[in-house]
Design a protein around this motif. Structure first.
Motif, PDB file in Angstrom:
ATOM      1  N   VAL A 191       0.842  -1.189   0.000  1.00  0.00           N
ATOM      2  CA  VAL A 191       0.000   0.000   0.000  1.00  0.00           C
ATOM      3  C   VAL A 191       0.876   1.237   0.000  1.00  0.00           C
ATOM      4  CG1 VAL A 191      -1.919  -1.129   1.189  1.00  0.00           C
ATOM      5  CG2 VAL A 191      -0.148   0.006   2.522  1.00  0.00           C
ATOM      6  N   SER A 192       0.277   2.377  -0.384  1.00  0.00           N
ATOM      7  CA  SER A 192       0.997   3.643  -0.371  1.00  0.00           C
ATOM      8  C   SER A 192       1.143   4.158   1.063  1.00  0.00           C
ATOM      9  CB  SER A 192       0.261   4.679  -1.219  1.00  0.00           C
ATOM     10  OG  SER A 192      -1.007   4.952  -0.662  1.00  0.00           O
ATOM     11  N   GLN A 221       0.066   6.948   2.291  1.00  0.00           N
ATOM     12  CA  GLN A 221      -1.194   7.525   2.758  1.00  0.00           C
ATOM     13  C   GLN A 221      -2.152   6.444   3.242  1.00  0.00           C
ATOM     14  OE1 GLN A 221      -1.581  10.772   3.032  1.00  0.00           O
ATOM     15  NE2 GLN A 221      -3.637  10.616   3.898  1.00  0.00           N
ATOM     16  N   LYS A 222      -2.273   5.359   2.469  1.00  0.00           N
ATOM     17  CA  LYS A 222      -3.156   4.271   2.863  1.00  0.00           C
ATOM     18  C   LYS A 222      -2.639   3.566   4.111  1.00  0.00           C
ATOM     19  CE  LYS A 222      -5.111   3.295  -1.694  1.00  0.00           C
ATOM     20  NZ  LYS A 222      -5.267   2.294  -2.775  1.00  0.00           N
ATOM     21  N   VAL A 269      -3.685   5.504   7.125  1.00  0.00           N
ATOM     22  CA  VAL A 269      -5.098   5.274   7.465  1.00  0.00           C
ATOM     23  C   VAL A 269      -5.276   3.918   8.145  1.00  0.00           C
ATOM     24  CG1 VAL A 269      -7.412   4.976   6.506  1.00  0.00           C
ATOM     25  CG2 VAL A 269      -5.911   6.752   5.591  1.00  0.00           C
TER      26      VAL A 269
END
Length: 346
Positions: A3-4, A6-7, A10
């Motif tokens: 995942v990136s 940012q993800k 989260v």
């Protein structure tokens, strides 16, 4: 799972919240954090951009070829073939591209971007085939709108049968082009079709496509087409309303130039109200697409009204200060609603 950043942020926040609320144990939290890996660079996004740039460069190369008289004469000399034969040949090439895209998808299902890019060349050759077909003796008197409708129908069927979002998007663009051509033909020299100019017509086109997105979302088989259909519908609908807020329901510049912009204020209210409604629905249903379109076109309408009514008389600092205060109040109210909802969910 990769995942990136940012993800990952989260996901980590969610896991921490579950851990604090004792919904999961410390061991489960460690397992969840170890189940994903942070990727420093978004290679998927680079792949998307690279393929679109490649396709764009290919289109530009064809455009340069068509603009070069010498090359066109040379091409005409080399390919001295009837339009009907060229239509069949280009149609056959299109079929080969579609087949290649299907085979690639079966062999490499994870390479969705390059598979869709292969379909694009099939889309392009299909349009070329229909173009040559319209030049044959059988169809040379047929109006362009009919050929656009045929092309749209082909794209729609292929988009559904091949489960290709890209081909489906071209079907929706083709539908818009058909409406433009057909209604302009029926409007004649007046420019009005059923009392509507072009932007007003596309308001209803946009509403139709938005309704179509709702229908596709209800059936599991076509669910993957819902978001792209909604995207095109919102694009048609909000762009048309924005143009109406500037030009009103006037077809020619001469008529529009005689009207004061304040007389078109009702279109501005309709456009702004539509943006707010779409933004509200996007927030309520957690639809990112609706939220993005709503806020983007709301800001576009606000800035347009500013340039229309206040650019000469209203001080820029005051205008943007009022705009900032307005959105601050909206943000504060939204924060209160979020806090109330958060306490309720607990």
């Amino acid at each position: 799972m990769k995942v990136s950043k940012q993800k990952a942020k989260v996901l980590n926040s969610a896991i921490t919240h579950w851990e604090q609320e004792q919904l999961i144990s410390d061991e489960q939290a460690r397992q969840l954090r170890g189940s994903y890996q942070v990727v420093g660079f978004d290679w998927k996004l680079l792949a998307v951009y690279s393929f679109w740039i490649a396709i764009t460069c290919f289109i530009i190369s064809i455009g340069v070829l068509l603009a070069d008289d010498y090359l066109m004469e040379l091409l005409a000399t080399i390919i001295d073939t009837p339009a009907s034969i060229l239509s069949v040949i280009s149609g056959g090439i299109a079929v080969l591209f579609y087949r290649s895209g299907v085979q690639r998808r079966k062999k490499h299902p994870q390479k969705n971007i390059s598979n869709e890019a292969t379909f694009f060349f099939g889309v392009l050759m299909t349009a070329v085939s229909i173009g040559f077909l319209s030049e044959t003796a059988l169809f040379d008197t047929t109006h362009d709108a009919i050929m656009l409708l045929v092309l749209t129908g082909i794209y729609a069927v292929l988009g559904i049968r091949l489960s290709s979002v890209l081909i489906w998007l071209f079907a929706l663009f083709g539908f818009g082009a058909w409406v433009l051509s057909q209604t302009s033909y029926l409007a004649g020299s007046s420019g009005y079709f059923l009392g509507m100019n072009l932007p007003l017509r596309f308001v209803f086109v946009g509403l139709f496509v938005i309704a179509l997105s709702l229908l596709t979302g209800r059936q599991e088989r076509y669910h993957h087409l819902q978001e792209p259909t909604l995207f095109i519908g919102l694009l048609y609908f909000l762009t048309a309303l924005w143009l109406l807020s500037i030009f009103g329901n006037y077809e020619d510049v001469a008529s529009w130039s005689k009207v004061k912009q304040i007389e078109l204020l009702h279109w501005s209210f309709i456009a702004g109200g539509s943006c707010l409604a779409i933004l509200y629905l996007g927030i309520k249903s957690d639809n990112t697409l609706c939220r993005s379109f709503g806020i983007t076109f709301l800001l576009l309408n606000l800035y347009t009204r500013y340039f229309e009514y206040f650019w000469e008389s209203f001080h820029k600092t005051v205008f943007f200060a009022i705009l900032a205060l307005t959105f601050w109040l909206i943000g504060s109210h939204a924060e209160k609603l979020w806090q109330i909802g958060n306490r309720t969910s607990r």
